[in-house]
Write an enzyme that holds these catalytic residues in place. Structure first.
Site, PDB file in Angstrom:
ATOM      1  N   LEU A 158       0.869  -1.170   0.000  1.00 18.03           N
ATOM      2  CA  LEU A 158       0.000   0.000   0.000  1.00 18.03           C
ATOM      3  C   LEU A 158       0.907   1.221   0.000  1.00 18.03           C
ATOM      4  O   LEU A 158       1.976   1.209   0.627  1.00 18.03           O
ATOM      5  CB  LEU A 158      -0.889   0.034   1.253  1.00 18.03           C
ATOM      6  CG  LEU A 158      -2.020  -0.988   1.363  1.00 18.03           C
ATOM      7  CD1 LEU A 158      -2.764  -0.796   2.685  1.00 18.03           C
ATOM      8  CD2 LEU A 158      -2.994  -0.880   0.197  1.00 18.03           C
ATOM      9  N   ASP A 159       0.487   2.275  -0.696  1.00 14.87           N
ATOM     10  CA  ASP A 159       1.256   3.514  -0.668  1.00 14.87           C
ATOM     11  C   ASP A 159       1.440   3.981   0.773  1.00 14.87           C
ATOM     12  O   ASP A 159       0.604   3.711   1.644  1.00 14.87           O
ATOM     13  CB  ASP A 159       0.530   4.619  -1.449  1.00 14.87           C
ATOM     14  CG  ASP A 159       0.546   4.376  -2.949  1.00 14.87           C
ATOM     15  OD1 ASP A 159       1.379   3.580  -3.410  1.00 14.87           O
ATOM     16  OD2 ASP A 159      -0.289   4.983  -3.645  1.00 14.87           O
ATOM     17  N   LYS A 160       2.506   4.707   1.001  1.00  8.58           N
ATOM     18  CA  LYS A 160       2.804   5.212   2.343  1.00  8.58           C
ATOM     19  C   LYS A 160       1.615   5.950   2.946  1.00  8.58           C
ATOM     20  O   LYS A 160       1.294   5.781   4.130  1.00  8.58           O
ATOM     21  CB  LYS A 160       4.023   6.140   2.282  1.00  8.58           C
ATOM     22  CG  LYS A 160       4.402   6.765   3.616  1.00  8.58           C
ATOM     23  CD  LYS A 160       5.626   7.666   3.476  1.00  8.58           C
ATOM     24  CE  LYS A 160       5.971   8.315   4.812  1.00  8.58           C
ATOM     25  NZ  LYS A 160       7.170   9.186   4.707  1.00  8.58           N
ATOM     26  N   THR A 196      -1.556   5.678   2.183  1.00 11.09           N
ATOM     27  CA  THR A 196      -2.807   4.913   2.176  1.00 11.09           C
ATOM     28  C   THR A 196      -2.841   4.011   3.403  1.00 11.09           C
ATOM     29  O   THR A 196      -1.847   3.371   3.740  1.00 11.09           O
ATOM     30  CB  THR A 196      -2.905   4.050   0.902  1.00 11.09           C
ATOM     31  OG1 THR A 196      -2.844   4.895  -0.242  1.00 11.09           O
ATOM     32  CG2 THR A 196      -4.203   3.261   0.872  1.00 11.09           C
TER      33      THR A 196
END
Length: 315
Positions: A143-145, A147
């Site tokens: 997951l993106d940082k 998110t």
């Protein structure tokens, strides 16, 4: 002399768990003490505090949790589980093969060559190595940082490769919730485009095949209020930055998106959360379903604001 047949990993995994069906309403503590005759209240509490009890595949530590007919209680036979505490990660599920966690926003999934800061991967590695230095966790997806939400990690390389190689077949349902800028008109929709990175690693979208990766996102509008939209997003494909770029495509970017947004950031964070993850266990084949509530900060954006009352002029 007949050789003893070796058990399969699935058989070993299932042998490590007691699966109990709930037939009538009762509290979890009473249920455990009934099913495990002779177990003391202290021992039952210990099972709960060590996160060895799951209700419908969710770790449950609440002794007075109200069980209902049809629910499934699973009790792990694993002993000496170490306590897990972290303000950045919530441990949702654990067995000998996988970990499912809920990651907070602002935390990297795994470190990079440029970013060596604390990550979800490093926190979980520290946790499993408390039971033995030979243990470690393996990243399966990211997951993106910025998110938040649900992630699955593997506890061995074979499980990692099974999950990664058969991800599309194993994952049954994966959904996000997002708060968007502006009030979206449609209740439902599907966005299809081809995504490709430029030389400075910005993902751009094309409605025709530009040689990039085809990306398909389905959305459902949950609420509209105060100039914002709350939507659920289901990914038919899992491309880099897919949701953020597709929301930009329909002119309703994710709130707080510095890269693909419109500068609207009422929450001080990217308003994107992976709230649902359903997949077949890579070893046992059982369907596991995990769901977290929408972040409370998202929901607060949609509280109806009372109209401002105009003061009457004194005569």
């Amino acid at each position: 002399m007949n050789k003893r047949k070796r058990s399969t990993p699935a058989e070993r995994a299932k042998a490590n768990m007691n699966v109990l069906k709930v037939n009538e309403p009762c509290e979890l503590m009473a249920f455990l003490m009934t099913k495990f005759s002779g177990i003391s209240r202290t021992a039952a509490k210990s099972l709960l505090s060590k996160r060895q009890v799951m209700v419908d595949n969710k770790i449950t530590t609440q002794y007075n949790f109200e069980l209902q007919p049809g629910m499934k209680v699973t009790v792990s036979k694993e002993k000496n589980k170490k306590e897990f505490t972290s303000s950045l990660i919530k441990l949702v599920y654990e067995d000998p093969y996988i970990l499912v966690v809920e990651k907070r926003e602002g935390l990297l999934s795994i470190g990079t060559d440029k970013q060596k800061e604390r990550t979800a991967h490093s926190i979980l590695n520290e946790y499993v190595q408390r039971s033995g230095k030979q243990h470690r966790v393996y990243i399966v997806h990211r997951l993106d940082k910025d998110t938040s939400g649900l992630m699955v990690f593997a506890k061995d390389e074979k499980t990692k490769f099974t999950l990664q190689d058969y991800w599309d077949e194993i994952v049954k349902d994966r959904r996000y919730v997002a708060a968007l800028s502006g009030e979206i008109e449609k209740d439902f929709g599907t966005i299809t485009s081809w995504l490709k990175d430029n030389k400075v690693y910005v993902t751009y979208s094309s409605m025709s095949n530009n040689g990039g990766d085809k990306a398909i996102t389905h959305y459902k509008t949950i609420k509209r209020a105060n100039g914002y939209s709350l939507v659920e997003l289901e990914l038919e494909t899992g491309r880099k930055n897919q949701i953020r770029v597709h929301m930009q495509d329909i002119h309703h970017p994710v709130l707080g998106d510095v890269k693909y947004g419109d500068g609207n950031n009422p929450l001080g964070r990217l308003a994107l959360h992976a709230f649902k993850l359903c997949f077949y266990h890579p070893v046992t084949g059982d369907l596991l379903e995990f769901e977290t509530p929408y972040p409370s900060s998202f929901k607060k954006l949609f509280i109806k604001q009372a109209p401002v009352q105009k003061e009457e002029k004194s005569k």
